[in-house]
Design a protein around this motif. Structure first.
Motif, PDB file in Angstrom:
ATOM      1  N   VAL A  68       0.712  -1.108  -0.295  1.00 42.41           N
ATOM      2  CA  VAL A  68       0.015   0.044   0.015  1.00 42.41           C
ATOM      3  C   VAL A  68       0.875   1.277  -0.078  1.00 42.41           C
ATOM      4  CG1 VAL A  68      -1.664   1.338   1.342  1.00 42.41           C
ATOM      5  CG2 VAL A  68      -2.186  -0.983   1.169  1.00 42.41           C
ATOM      6  N   ARG A  82      -6.877   1.057   3.745  1.00 39.48           N
ATOM      7  CA  ARG A  82      -6.227   0.028   2.733  1.00 39.48           C
ATOM      8  C   ARG A  82      -5.623  -1.118   3.244  1.00 39.48           C
ATOM      9  NH1 ARG A  82      -4.451   3.420  -2.684  1.00 39.48           N
ATOM     10  NH2 ARG A  82      -5.927   5.198  -2.506  1.00 39.48           N
ATOM     11  N   LEU A 147     -12.729   4.199  -4.555  1.00 42.37           N
ATOM     12  CA  LEU A 147     -11.432   4.436  -3.618  1.00 42.37           C
ATOM     13  C   LEU A 147     -12.123   5.663  -2.852  1.00 42.37           C
ATOM     14  CD1 LEU A 147      -8.318   4.497  -5.559  1.00 42.37           C
ATOM     15  CD2 LEU A 147      -8.810   2.849  -3.797  1.00 42.37           C
ATOM     16  N   ARG A 150     -14.374   4.358  -0.348  1.00 35.91           N
ATOM     17  CA  ARG A 150     -13.579   3.212   0.532  1.00 35.91           C
ATOM     18  C   ARG A 150     -14.853   2.150   0.317  1.00 35.91           C
ATOM     19  NH1 ARG A 150     -11.909   7.314   4.711  1.00 35.91           N
ATOM     20  NH2 ARG A 150      -9.877   7.952   3.499  1.00 35.91           N
ATOM     21  N   TYR A 152     -13.853  -0.911  -1.088  1.00 31.61           N
ATOM     22  CA  TYR A 152     -12.717  -1.654  -1.724  1.00 31.61           C
ATOM     23  C   TYR A 152     -13.084  -3.113  -1.960  1.00 31.61           C
ATOM     24  CZ  TYR A 152     -10.340   1.781   1.124  1.00 31.61           C
ATOM     25  OH  TYR A 152      -9.754   2.709   1.660  1.00 31.61           O
ATOM     26  N   PHE A 200      -4.756   0.998  -6.031  1.00 33.60           N
ATOM     27  CA  PHE A 200      -5.025   0.555  -4.839  1.00 33.60           C
ATOM     28  C   PHE A 200      -3.756   0.060  -4.025  1.00 33.60           C
ATOM     29  CE2 PHE A 200      -5.953  -2.504  -1.296  1.00 33.60           C
ATOM     30  CZ  PHE A 200      -7.035  -1.996  -0.853  1.00 33.60           C
TER      31      PHE A 200
END
Length: 207
Positions: A68, A82, A147, A150, A152, A200
């Motif tokens: 990340v 993340r 993103l 969030r 994901y 990401f």
């Protein structure tokens, strides 16, 4: 120095505990207008300390943290979210994560860290596999908003869908053909798909 490390960790704890969502690069740019510090030096320091903080203090796996932080998001709380998601995904859905990593590495092994600033020309496609991989690219507009929100899980489901077309592409298309224009067009397509994953994390870092 230990005092600086302790102070930096305390700052990170405040940001995470109070869920302070902000672009620290923008904040430092304002401050650095008044002070004579180099912005790149500040960024390198923050990312280095964040890496140590998540690994040493919060006990996250080093590969998840590196994957990340390597993409250098400008939001410390975003980095935390993340890492937290990737940690749980690795634990709960290891098979799916392995598939995503395998797909990413097929892209990465061709492109590495090169950024190809070449427009993709669909008229140079010679197979359905190129077209279908390009279609995945056209479906990716949602990633930026996902993103931001969030979401994901939605992004990772897209990665799993992309994997099918990445595998079909590499299993049926020879990239490094003699024709330079076709070769560069295929490399540009691969680079653009890889960039979607890079939004990401750098999945090549995960072991």
């Amino acid at each position: 120095p230990l005092g600086l490390k302790k102070t930096t960790y305390e700052l990170f704890e405040i940001i995470l505990n109070f869920q302070i969502d902000f672009d620290f690069i923008e904040a430092f740019e304002v401050l650095l207008n008044e002070l004579k510090f180099n912005l790149q030096d500040i960024k390198d320091f923050i990312y280095s300390r964040l890496e140590n903080y998540f690994i040493e203090k919060l006990n996250y796996d080093y590969d998840v943290v590196l994957s990340v932080i390597s993409t250098k998001p400008n939001n410390i709380y975003e980095i935390f979210k993340r890492i937290e998601f990737l940690k749980h995904y690795k634990e709960k859905r290891p098979k799916e994560l392995s598939e995503i990593i395998t797909a990413y590495k097929r892209l990465y092994n061709i492109i590495k860290d090169k950024k190809l600033l070449i427009d993709i020309k669909t008229e140079l496609f010679e197979s359905e596999y190129e077209i279908k991989l390009y279609d995945i690219l056209k479906e990716s507009d949602f990633i930026e908003n996902s993103l931001k929100n969030r979401n994901y899980e939605e992004i990772f489901e897209f990665f799993l869908k992309a994997k099918i077309h990445i595998d079909n592409f590499f299993d049926n298309v020879f990239v490094m053909v003699d024709n330079e224009e076709i070769r560069n067009n295929r490399l540009a397509l691969i680079s653009s798909i890889k960039n979607l994953f890079d939004y990401f994390a750098d999945f090549s870092k995960i072991v």
